[in-house]
Design a protein around this motif. Sequence first.
Motif, PDB file in Angstrom:
ATOM      1  N   LEU A 183     -24.374  11.167  -2.921  1.00  0.00           N
ATOM      2  CA  LEU A 183     -24.222  10.626  -4.270  1.00  0.00           C
ATOM      3  C   LEU A 183     -22.784  10.167  -4.443  1.00  0.00           C
ATOM      4  O   LEU A 183     -21.854  10.964  -4.353  1.00  0.00           O
ATOM      5  N   GLY A 184     -22.585   8.871  -4.700  1.00  0.00           N
ATOM      6  CA  GLY A 184     -21.243   8.342  -4.846  1.00  0.00           C
ATOM      7  C   GLY A 184     -20.639   7.979  -3.512  1.00  0.00           C
ATOM      8  O   GLY A 184     -21.297   8.005  -2.459  1.00  0.00           O
ATOM      9  N   VAL A 185     -19.361   7.607  -3.542  1.00  0.00           N
ATOM     10  CA  VAL A 185     -18.657   7.138  -2.344  1.00  0.00           C
ATOM     11  C   VAL A 185     -17.435   8.019  -2.101  1.00  0.00           C
ATOM     12  O   VAL A 185     -16.915   8.647  -3.021  1.00  0.00           O
ATOM     13  N   PRO A 186     -16.932   8.078  -0.853  1.00  0.00           N
ATOM     14  CA  PRO A 186     -15.709   8.842  -0.575  1.00  0.00           C
ATOM     15  C   PRO A 186     -14.500   8.195  -1.232  1.00  0.00           C
ATOM     16  O   PRO A 186     -14.432   6.982  -1.402  1.00  0.00           O
ATOM     17  N   LEU A 187     -13.514   9.029  -1.591  1.00  0.00           N
ATOM     18  CA  LEU A 187     -12.291   8.552  -2.214  1.00  0.00           C
ATOM     19  C   LEU A 187     -11.087   8.982  -1.386  1.00  0.00           C
ATOM     20  O   LEU A 187     -11.172   9.896  -0.556  1.00  0.00           O
ATOM     21  N   ASP A 188      -9.953   8.300  -1.608  1.00  0.00           N
ATOM     22  CA  ASP A 188      -8.675   8.640  -0.965  1.00  0.00           C
ATOM     23  C   ASP A 188      -8.792   8.676   0.557  1.00  0.00           C
ATOM     24  O   ASP A 188      -8.288   9.582   1.225  1.00  0.00           O
ATOM     25  N   ASN A 189      -9.491   7.690   1.097  1.00  0.00           N
ATOM     26  CA  ASN A 189      -9.635   7.551   2.559  1.00  0.00           C
ATOM     27  C   ASN A 189     -10.272   8.776   3.205  1.00  0.00           C
ATOM     28  O   ASN A 189      -9.959   9.141   4.339  1.00  0.00           O
ATOM     29  N   LYS A 190     -11.150   9.443   2.474  1.00  0.00           N
ATOM     30  CA  LYS A 190     -11.878  10.593   3.033  1.00  0.00           C
ATOM     31  C   LYS A 190     -13.149  10.115   3.720  1.00  0.00           C
ATOM     32  O   LYS A 190     -13.734   9.107   3.357  1.00  0.00           O
ATOM     33  N   GLU A 191     -13.562  10.883   4.729  1.00  0.00           N
ATOM     34  CA  GLU A 191     -14.755  10.506   5.474  1.00  0.00           C
ATOM     35  C   GLU A 191     -16.026  10.820   4.696  1.00  0.00           C
ATOM     36  O   GLU A 191     -17.007  10.082   4.787  1.00  0.00           O
ATOM     37  N   ASN A 192     -16.040  11.902   3.951  1.00  0.00           N
ATOM     38  CA  ASN A 192     -17.247  12.346   3.260  1.00  0.00           C
ATOM     39  C   ASN A 192     -17.057  12.262   1.750  1.00  0.00           C
ATOM     40  O   ASN A 192     -15.942  12.376   1.236  1.00  0.00           O
ATOM     41  N   ALA A 193     -18.168  12.059   1.044  1.00  0.00           N
ATOM     42  CA  ALA A 193     -18.157  12.029  -0.412  1.00  0.00           C
ATOM     43  C   ALA A 193     -18.126  13.462  -0.953  1.00  0.00           C
ATOM     44  O   ALA A 193     -18.328  14.448  -0.226  1.00  0.00           O
ATOM     45  N   GLU A 194     -17.890  13.581  -2.264  1.00  0.00           N
ATOM     46  CA  GLU A 194     -17.811  14.916  -2.870  1.00  0.00           C
ATOM     47  C   GLU A 194     -19.177  15.581  -2.922  1.00  0.00           C
ATOM     48  O   GLU A 194     -19.297  16.789  -2.728  1.00  0.00           O
ATOM     49  N   TYR A 195     -20.213  14.791  -3.195  1.00  0.00           N
ATOM     50  CA  TYR A 195     -21.572  15.346  -3.335  1.00  0.00           C
ATOM     51  C   TYR A 195     -22.433  14.828  -2.182  1.00  0.00           C
ATOM     52  O   TYR A 195     -22.906  13.689  -2.191  1.00  0.00           O
ATOM     53  N   GLU A 196     -22.632  15.673  -1.159  1.00  0.00           N
ATOM     54  CA  GLU A 196     -23.500  15.371  -0.031  1.00  0.00           C
ATOM     55  C   GLU A 196     -24.473  16.538   0.147  1.00  0.00           C
ATOM     56  O   GLU A 196     -24.073  17.701   0.091  1.00  0.00           O
ATOM     57  N   TYR A 197     -25.746  16.204   0.345  1.00  0.00           N
ATOM     58  CA  TYR A 197     -26.800  17.216   0.410  1.00  0.00           C
ATOM     59  C   TYR A 197     -27.684  16.976   1.627  1.00  0.00           C
ATOM     60  O   TYR A 197     -27.746  15.858   2.169  1.00  0.00           O
ATOM     61  N   GLU A 198     -28.388  18.046   2.024  1.00  0.00           N
ATOM     62  CA  GLU A 198     -29.387  17.981   3.084  1.00  0.00           C
ATOM     63  C   GLU A 198     -30.714  18.494   2.529  1.00  0.00           C
ATOM     64  O   GLU A 198     -30.753  19.549   1.896  1.00  0.00           O
ATOM     65  N   VAL A 199     -31.767  17.725   2.745  1.00  0.00           N
ATOM     66  CA  VAL A 199     -33.097  18.132   2.276  1.00  0.00           C
ATOM     67  C   VAL A 199     -33.603  19.256   3.178  1.00  0.00           C
ATOM     68  O   VAL A 199     -33.628  19.110   4.404  1.00  0.00           O
ATOM     69  N   THR A 200     -33.986  20.375   2.590  1.00  0.00           N
ATOM     70  CA  THR A 200     -34.426  21.519   3.380  1.00  0.00           C
ATOM     71  C   THR A 200     -35.520  22.278   2.638  1.00  0.00           C
ATOM     72  O   THR A 200     -35.709  22.104   1.421  1.00  0.00           O
ATOM     73  N   GLU A 201     -36.217  23.100   3.354  1.00  0.00           N
ATOM     74  CA  GLU A 201     -37.256  23.987   2.795  1.00  0.00           C
ATOM     75  C   GLU A 201     -36.953  25.392   3.274  1.00  0.00           C
ATOM     76  O   GLU A 201     -36.962  25.655   4.490  1.00  0.00           O
ATOM     77  N   GLU A 202     -36.653  26.283   2.346  1.00  0.00           N
ATOM     78  CA  GLU A 202     -36.221  27.632   2.689  1.00  0.00           C
ATOM     79  C   GLU A 202     -37.038  28.662   1.908  1.00  0.00           C
ATOM     80  O   GLU A 202     -37.749  28.321   0.952  1.00  0.00           O
ATOM     81  N   ASP A 203     -36.900  29.930   2.327  1.00  0.00           N
ATOM     82  CA  ASP A 203     -37.512  31.032   1.587  1.00  0.00           C
ATOM     83  C   ASP A 203     -36.810  31.185   0.237  1.00  0.00           C
ATOM     84  O   ASP A 203     -35.606  30.932   0.107  1.00  0.00           O
ATOM     85  N   TRP A 204     -37.592  31.612  -0.769  1.00  0.00           N
ATOM     86  CA  TRP A 204     -37.048  31.747  -2.118  1.00  0.00           C
ATOM     87  C   TRP A 204     -35.900  32.759  -2.161  1.00  0.00           C
ATOM     88  O   TRP A 204     -34.916  32.550  -2.888  1.00  0.00           O
ATOM     89  N   GLU A 205     -35.977  33.845  -1.396  1.00  0.00           N
ATOM     90  CA  GLU A 205     -34.906  34.832  -1.404  1.00  0.00           C
ATOM     91  C   GLU A 205     -33.606  34.234  -0.869  1.00  0.00           C
ATOM     92  O   GLU A 205     -32.514  34.646  -1.265  1.00  0.00           O
ATOM     93  N   ARG A 206     -33.701  33.266   0.024  1.00  0.00           N
ATOM     94  CA  ARG A 206     -32.502  32.612   0.583  1.00  0.00           C
ATOM     95  C   ARG A 206     -31.934  31.577  -0.390  1.00  0.00           C
ATOM     96  O   ARG A 206     -30.719  31.414  -0.494  1.00  0.00           O
ATOM     97  N   ILE A 207     -32.813  30.894  -1.143  1.00  0.00           N
ATOM     98  CA  ILE A 207     -32.364  29.816  -2.024  1.00  0.00           C
ATOM     99  C   ILE A 207     -31.772  30.363  -3.313  1.00  0.00           C
ATOM    100  O   ILE A 207     -30.733  29.888  -3.772  1.00  0.00           O
ATOM    101  N   TYR A 208     -32.388  31.374  -3.907  1.00  0.00           N
ATOM    102  CA  TYR A 208     -32.078  31.778  -5.287  1.00  0.00           C
ATOM    103  C   TYR A 208     -30.598  32.089  -5.527  1.00  0.00           C
ATOM    104  O   TYR A 208     -30.034  31.630  -6.517  1.00  0.00           O
ATOM    105  N   PRO A 209     -29.920  32.850  -4.627  1.00  0.00           N
ATOM    106  CA  PRO A 209     -28.495  33.153  -4.924  1.00  0.00           C
ATOM    107  C   PRO A 209     -27.590  31.930  -4.900  1.00  0.00           C
ATOM    108  O   PRO A 209     -26.491  31.974  -5.438  1.00  0.00           O
ATOM    109  N   CYS A 210     -28.038  30.823  -4.284  1.00  0.00           N
ATOM    110  CA  CYS A 210     -27.176  29.647  -4.114  1.00  0.00           C
ATOM    111  C   CYS A 210     -27.499  28.530  -5.094  1.00  0.00           C
ATOM    112  O   CYS A 210     -26.904  27.444  -4.998  1.00  0.00           O
ATOM    113  N   LEU A 211     -28.449  28.735  -6.015  1.00  0.00           N
ATOM    114  CA  LEU A 211     -28.895  27.637  -6.874  1.00  0.00           C
ATOM    115  C   LEU A 211     -27.835  27.249  -7.894  1.00  0.00           C
ATOM    116  O   LEU A 211     -27.099  28.088  -8.411  1.00  0.00           O
TER     117      LEU A 211
END
Length: 487
Positions: free
Chosen positions: A108-136
């Motif tokens: 989401l969005g573009v990198p700034l200040d000559n950075k390689e990666n943007a601030e908001y980058e995500y990976e689509v994944t499917e995990e167990d609910w116990e693993r996801i819940y603390p990180c939501l």
Amino acid sequence: MGDPGSLVTEGRAGERSWCLRRIGMNAEWLLLEDGNEVTVGRGFGVTYQLVSKICPLMISRNHCILKQNAEGQWTIMDNKSLNGVWLNRKRLEPLKVYSIHKGDHIQLGVPLDNKENAEYEYEVTEEDWERIYPCLFPKSDQMMEKNKGLRTKRKFSLDELEGSGAEGPSNLKSKITKLSCEPGQPVKSHGKGKVASQPSEYLDPKLTSFEPSGKTTGAHVNPGPAKVIELHHKKKKASNPSASQSNLELFKVTMSRILMLRTQMQEKQVAVLNVKKQTKKGSSKKIVKMEQELQDLQSQLCAEQAQQQARVEQLEKTIQEEQQHLQGLEKEEGEEDLKQQLAQALQEYRSLMEELNRSKKNFEAIIQAKDKELEQTKEEKEKVQAQKEEVLSHMNDVLENELQCIICSEYFVEAVTLNCAHSFCSYCINEWMKRKVECPICRKDIKSKTRSLVLDNCISKMVDNLNSEAKERRIVLIRERKGKRLL
């Protein structure tokens, strides 16, 4: 009662859920709930509100939408965002739906200040609910509900201050003074520090003793209004003058109660002295002790009255200062809001100009590539045309030099090959043999003639590629020779 988070985790234990895992962080994951549309942006009303710390306008108000299609497959759509949505490093077209799969990379969005990666980058994944819940990442409505609860608590604390004086003097509760209505409670004197115990048969149970809630220094400012002033400096809200006004009313009520108690004490003093003089004239020591206790109480009431009067004056002065300070803050706040709006508009304008410049450069690159492609195509066409003309020229040379009859100087018509391997038109060699039975070229005797269908077919196909005049002339020649043969 248990923790609500544990109840939610136990309710969905063993389930697997889709989410967008933020790359490089074990927090701020975005949950994709089945059957629900997920919206992401920096505005209000979205499922997840993302506010960039580097560039506040990097994420649009309603940046993108994720939802399931009819087959249950999750999809993503760029909702006309300013800085775009990338799927596997390719920018998505606005308002076009794309399917996402496990392991896909979303930016989401573009990198700034000559950075390689943007601030908001995500990976689509499917995990167990116990693993996801603390990180939501908390949803927008949960954050609003939490903030609303905090505001409600603050408002309730101010309402308690305002409502404490509405119950009347008998139920008055102040952080500065505590009113005790127990008949047998000891009374502390401010003047001499002695404890006077008043028997229940001589003192009215309604008389109250005043215990200072803290040390008295100077004007003895009430900690309640000080807390209100602190909230005022922290939150800059206009509710503080009303709270201070409420505290002022409480002080006035307390002071009036002090005056009333003072009058009661004086009346009680006269009554007790009269009773003592009438009943026990011999016990002068006891009478003196009672008089001293009443005088101590009277001194205490006078001291409390003076302190309360000082507090009232100090509070009135504080209210005036708060009102002046609030007016200045409102003026500064209006100027600050205007500056923020101007800065935001300028930032949006700069972002838009940067996007336009990038689009311009992309269009220029595309135009240059197209021009180059057209030039290459034009050169290839010219080469093909030259090759075609060369082939036609060579074909004409072959027709003129190799496929012409030496007798009539025309292309072979019903070609025949003699025993000496020379070829002629069938009509021409027949007319020649009426005079001489020998080859017109090598002068050998003619012993045999063979029809050459290969030559006829080759000449017919090559003549088809010639101009219409040459075709017409050959058709006329064939007709003439057929007519002469029939004669």
